[in-house]
Design a protein around this motif. Sequence first.
Motif, short mmCIF file in Angstrom:
data_model
loop_
_atom_site.label_atom_id
_atom_site.label_comp_id
_atom_site.label_asym_id
_atom_site.label_seq_id
_atom_site.Cartn_x
_atom_site.Cartn_y
_atom_site.Cartn_z
N VAL A 1 0.85 -1.20 0.00
CA VAL A 1 0.00 0.00 0.00
C VAL A 1 0.89 1.25 0.00
N THR B 1 -4.57 -0.52 4.98
CA THR B 1 -4.84 -0.30 3.55
C THR B 1 -5.47 1.06 3.29
N SER C 1 -7.50 -4.10 0.19
CA SER C 1 -8.64 -3.96 1.11
C SER C 1 -9.86 -4.76 0.64
#
Length: 243
Positions: free
Chosen positions: A72, A143, A203
């Motif tokens: 991320v 995330t 996610s």
Amino acid sequence: MTFKKEQYPRMTLVMLCLFSILLISFSSLIRNNNSYTKDELLGKINPASDPNFSEIPSKCCIRSGMYLRIEVLDAFLELYKNAEDENIKLVVISATRPFHHQKSIWDKKWERSQYMGWQDFEKARDILKYSSMPGTSRHHWGTDLDLNALENSYFETKEGNNVYDFLERCGGELGFAQVYTSKSNGRTGYEEEKWHWSYMPVSSVMLEEYNELITTKDIDGFNGSAIVDSIQIIANFVNGITK
Ligand SMILES: [Zn+2]
């Protein structure tokens, strides 16, 4: 045991069937093998010591000591650089928040004097306009991140509008999406948050696994947790996103 030549086609068919059964069992084994633990989905983690997380460079943040999952962070740093190329400054206000952090936010709000005399259900609904119950926040996952300001009004200013326009134009290419959009599309849960962006490639998997592994029995350990079922926290809030 010997086989006659005319039995060969039947043998091949049997072998093929056996192979298919093995393949199906193996793929379902893979599907059931979740990538994330319940603790990870509930935020019972320590990003500072977890090898899957990395600290966000302080130049991108309002304060030091903020973390994201490594993949991320990689995507975010690319987004950050693309913004810089357009003279837009992205500022991380909040990133990964473990359970205990969310619990301190929630419990502090729960004790506010403005809620004196309120029923627990009404109190929770009011806090849930913008804050998650511990154990249900996307910030647990590493995330999601809050950018630049925690008020929608900022994104109506010239500077804020430039930031929002950039995120809408360029966030998607790198996997980022605003999950708490306007509720005019029928979305349930939190109010619109123009500052909250989620890295969907990770996610969306975590949400899927959350729905498979977590029940309201797992969401506990904070003020007002007795109402998680009546408020349908998983259906209305955890899943109250624009996909
Ligand atoms: Zn947020």
